[in-house]
Design a protein around this motif. Structure first.
Motif, mmCIF file in Angstrom:
data_model
loop_
_atom_site.group_PDB
_atom_site.id
_atom_site.type_symbol
_atom_site.label_atom_id
_atom_site.label_comp_id
_atom_site.label_asym_id
_atom_site.label_seq_id
_atom_site.Cartn_x
_atom_site.Cartn_y
_atom_site.Cartn_z
ATOM 1 N N ILE A 253 0.915 -1.227 0.013
ATOM 2 C CA ILE A 253 0.285 0.119 0.148
ATOM 3 C C ILE A 253 0.815 1.194 0.026
ATOM 4 O O ILE A 253 1.667 1.387 0.957
ATOM 5 C CB ILE A 253 -0.902 0.028 1.062
ATOM 6 C CG1 ILE A 253 -1.604 -1.221 1.198
ATOM 7 C CG2 ILE A 253 -1.767 1.340 1.246
ATOM 8 C CD1 ILE A 253 -2.689 -1.173 2.481
ATOM 9 N N TYR A 254 0.804 1.985 -0.882
ATOM 10 C CA TYR A 254 1.790 3.335 -1.007
ATOM 11 C C TYR A 254 0.720 4.389 -0.982
ATOM 12 O O TYR A 254 -0.158 4.577 -1.645
ATOM 13 C CB TYR A 254 2.332 3.302 -2.422
ATOM 14 C CG TYR A 254 3.242 4.671 -2.439
ATOM 15 C CD1 TYR A 254 4.284 4.769 -1.614
ATOM 16 C CD2 TYR A 254 3.223 5.313 -3.926
ATOM 17 C CE1 TYR A 254 5.171 5.901 -1.603
ATOM 18 C CE2 TYR A 254 4.341 6.195 -3.995
ATOM 19 C CZ TYR A 254 5.237 6.740 -2.870
ATOM 20 O OH TYR A 254 6.061 7.465 -2.921
ATOM 21 N N VAL A 255 1.096 5.436 0.133
ATOM 22 C CA VAL A 255 0.104 6.295 0.505
ATOM 23 C C VAL A 255 0.689 7.750 -0.226
ATOM 24 O O VAL A 255 1.950 7.909 -0.062
ATOM 25 C CB VAL A 255 0.027 6.605 2.118
ATOM 26 C CG1 VAL A 255 -0.564 7.671 2.568
ATOM 27 C CG2 VAL A 255 -0.455 5.224 2.637
ATOM 28 N N MET A 256 -0.106 8.468 -0.717
ATOM 29 C CA MET A 256 0.534 9.595 -1.666
ATOM 30 C C MET A 256 -0.152 10.829 -0.883
ATOM 31 O O MET A 256 -1.386 10.689 -0.574
ATOM 32 C CB MET A 256 0.400 9.538 -3.035
ATOM 33 C CG MET A 256 1.270 8.220 -3.483
ATOM 34 S SD MET A 256 1.383 8.352 -5.290
ATOM 35 C CE MET A 256 2.140 9.862 -5.609
ATOM 36 N N ARG A 257 0.374 12.141 -1.214
ATOM 37 C CA ARG A 257 -0.355 13.131 -0.558
ATOM 38 C C ARG A 257 0.417 14.434 -1.738
ATOM 39 O O ARG A 257 1.401 14.356 -1.722
ATOM 40 C CB ARG A 257 0.187 13.536 0.608
ATOM 41 C CG ARG A 257 -0.592 14.836 1.171
ATOM 42 C CD ARG A 257 -0.231 15.045 2.618
ATOM 43 N NE ARG A 257 -1.147 16.076 3.373
ATOM 44 C CZ ARG A 257 -0.988 16.663 4.663
ATOM 45 N NH1 ARG A 257 0.031 15.955 5.287
ATOM 46 N NH2 ARG A 257 -1.801 17.521 5.110
ATOM 47 N N ASN A 258 -0.466 15.395 -1.896
ATOM 48 C CA ASN A 258 -0.030 16.799 -2.708
ATOM 49 C C ASN A 258 1.587 17.068 -1.826
ATOM 50 O O ASN A 258 1.588 17.362 -0.823
ATOM 51 C CB ASN A 258 -0.889 17.887 -2.454
ATOM 52 C CG ASN A 258 -0.435 19.239 -2.737
ATOM 53 O OD1 ASN A 258 0.770 19.320 -3.562
ATOM 54 N ND2 ASN A 258 -1.234 20.168 -2.548
ATOM 55 N N PRO A 259 2.599 17.234 -2.749
ATOM 56 C CA PRO A 259 3.819 17.311 -2.297
ATOM 57 C C PRO A 259 3.986 18.716 -1.469
ATOM 58 O O PRO A 259 4.951 19.060 -0.491
ATOM 59 C CB PRO A 259 4.938 17.410 -3.511
ATOM 60 C CG PRO A 259 3.914 17.441 -4.563
ATOM 61 C CD PRO A 259 2.553 16.708 -4.193
ATOM 62 N N LYS A 260 2.950 19.701 -1.844
ATOM 63 C CA LYS A 260 2.936 21.156 -1.321
ATOM 64 C C LYS A 260 2.687 20.931 0.166
ATOM 65 O O LYS A 260 3.153 21.751 1.047
ATOM 66 C CB LYS A 260 2.269 22.022 -2.114
ATOM 67 C CG LYS A 260 2.842 22.397 -3.284
ATOM 68 C CD LYS A 260 2.074 23.403 -4.239
ATOM 69 C CE LYS A 260 2.548 23.821 -5.694
ATOM 70 N NZ LYS A 260 1.737 24.585 -6.520
ATOM 71 N N ASP A 261 1.754 19.962 0.368
ATOM 72 C CA ASP A 261 1.131 20.001 1.740
ATOM 73 C C ASP A 261 2.078 19.130 2.390
ATOM 74 O O ASP A 261 2.199 19.241 3.686
ATOM 75 C CB ASP A 261 -0.357 19.263 1.873
ATOM 76 C CG ASP A 261 -1.288 20.246 1.529
ATOM 77 O OD1 ASP A 261 -1.506 21.364 2.058
ATOM 78 O OD2 ASP A 261 -2.531 19.594 1.219
ATOM 79 N N CYS A 262 2.798 18.334 1.972
ATOM 80 C CA CYS A 262 3.979 17.455 2.779
ATOM 81 C C CYS A 262 4.876 18.273 3.090
ATOM 82 O O CYS A 262 5.264 18.177 4.259
ATOM 83 C CB CYS A 262 4.293 16.377 1.886
ATOM 84 S SG CYS A 262 3.255 15.013 1.351
ATOM 85 N N LEU A 263 5.386 19.097 2.208
ATOM 86 C CA LEU A 263 6.404 20.090 2.698
ATOM 87 C C LEU A 263 5.978 21.204 3.650
ATOM 88 O O LEU A 263 6.625 21.412 4.641
ATOM 89 C CB LEU A 263 6.726 21.203 1.569
ATOM 90 C CG LEU A 263 7.651 22.242 1.646
ATOM 91 C CD1 LEU A 263 9.037 22.057 2.533
ATOM 92 C CD2 LEU A 263 8.171 23.032 0.306
ATOM 93 N N ASN A 264 4.852 21.501 3.536
ATOM 94 C CA ASN A 264 4.133 22.634 4.519
ATOM 95 C C ASN A 264 4.068 21.915 6.105
ATOM 96 O O ASN A 264 4.240 22.582 7.003
ATOM 97 C CB ASN A 264 2.904 23.162 4.116
ATOM 98 C CG ASN A 264 2.362 24.316 4.896
ATOM 99 O OD1 ASN A 264 2.811 25.065 4.957
ATOM 100 N ND2 ASN A 264 1.215 24.092 5.532
#
Length: 352
Positions: A167-178
């Motif tokens: 299972i690979y969990v992904m998220r908007n990289p801008k929100d990851c950085l923030n």
């Protein structure tokens, strides 16, 4: 206050940007390095190697995510699905380390092979907050076993190519950085850098933080899924899970082959709301790892539209043709009426 002290300790030791004796500052902002990847201070090479060599069972679950992509949340959902019965109560007569991971993920690459004999050993993580756990404890979970990690594809168990589920969990990289920047207190070197380091933006783009770059992690996982386990892999998007919590739980349940009664669904939902996890009802670890639990908070940061566009450029250059990354595009654009917030000129204090 004590919990916040632990948080501050973790932040300093995991995300510090000063140079160390192990790795030169110009090479990486993380305090350790392994196989060419920056690693956090709690990284344990023996545990990482053992994880890579682990012979998986057919029903083992490997959950992979980039840092601040929703790891704690999805880990808890999966843990509930595989450890609760159809009434939503903990399964009885489970052998091994049945409650391991109940309050938060235990990273295999942080673990010693065996518990140290030193009576002063506090356990893993800052102040031993993850408990006195070793690799043997992790592998002694009742089946199906759950392993959660930020490790890149090349360091995952070799046997995952033929058995187990990914299972690979992904998220908007801008929100990851923030989220990473504000992880229990703003980064010491600020957004754009100061005397303490390069700043969150540059470190994120260069891959200097622990576990490297989002823009390297994702394509490595795309290749791995395509070539190793396309029929045994599921990609979960943080934003979709936020929009439809119940549907996301049901999708995970179906993928894992776990029955999901209406009673169990309600319990899993209630246990994995942001208020439940941040409030400590599922364990102290989640109160530290959960920050806001929202999507799109990047528009409220101090970065300007021009500065955020650097992430858009990196996305196009490295993920433009990456299939699993395409759904993230919609979340990387400022929503209506937020343009003024994102386009504002960033006036950043170099002292914080």
């Amino acid at each position: 206050p004590k919990a916040m002290q632990l948080v501050d300790t973790w932040r300093r030791r995991w995300f510090r940007s000063s140079s160390t004796a192990m790795v030169p500052k110009q090479s990486t902002a993380a305090p350790k390095s392994y196989a060419g990847w920056p690693m956090p201070s709690f990284f344990n090479e023996d545990g990482c190697k053992a994880f890579g060599d682990l012979e998986l069972e057919e029903d083992d679950i490997i959950m992979v995510s980039f840092v601040k992509a929703g790891t704690t949340w999805v880990n808890k959902i999966i843990h509930c699905l595989v450890r609760l019965d159809e009434s939503g109560k903990p399964q009885e007569n489970l052998s091994g380390s049945a409650d391991l991971g109940a309050s938060g993920q235990i990273y295999p690459d942080w673990l010693p092979l065996e518990k140290p004999t030193d009576p002063e050993w506090a356990g893993i993580g800052p102040g031993g907050m993850m408990g006195k756990v070793d690799f043997k404890d992790l592998t002694s979970q009742p089946r199906p076993r759950l392993f959660s990690t930020h490790l890149p594809a090349e360091l995952l168990p070799k046997s995952l190519a033929s058995k187990g589920r990914l299972i690979y969990v992904m998220r908007n990289p801008k929100d990851c950085l923030n989220s990473l920047h504000y992880f229990r207190g703003e980064a010491k070197d600020g957004w754009l850098g100061n005397e303490h380091g390069e700043g969150s933006l540059k470190r994120y783009l260069s891959g200097a933080n622990a576990y490297g770059s989002f823009f390297d992690h994702v394509p490595s996982m795309q290749t791995y899924i395509d070539t190793k386990c396309s029929d045994r892999a599921l990609v979960v998007y943080y934003e979709d899970l936020k929009l439809n919590h119940d549907e996301g739980i049901a999708t995970l349940s179906k993928f894992l082959g776990v029955p999901l009664s209406p009673e169990k669904l309600k319990v899993v939902r209630d246990m994995t709301t942001f208020s439940a996890m941040s409030g400590g009802t599922v364990g102290k670890l989640s109160t530290i790892l959960c920050r806001k639990g929202v999507s799109g908070d990047w528009v409220n940061s101090q970065l300007s539209a021009e500065q955020w566009s650097l992430l858009d450029q990196a996305f196009e250059e490295k993920l433009g043709n990456c299939k699993i990354a395409q759904p993230l595009r919609a979340w990387m654009v400022a929503p209506p009426n937020e343009g003024d917030t994102v386009a504002k000129s960033a006036t950043l204090e170099s002292s914080n």
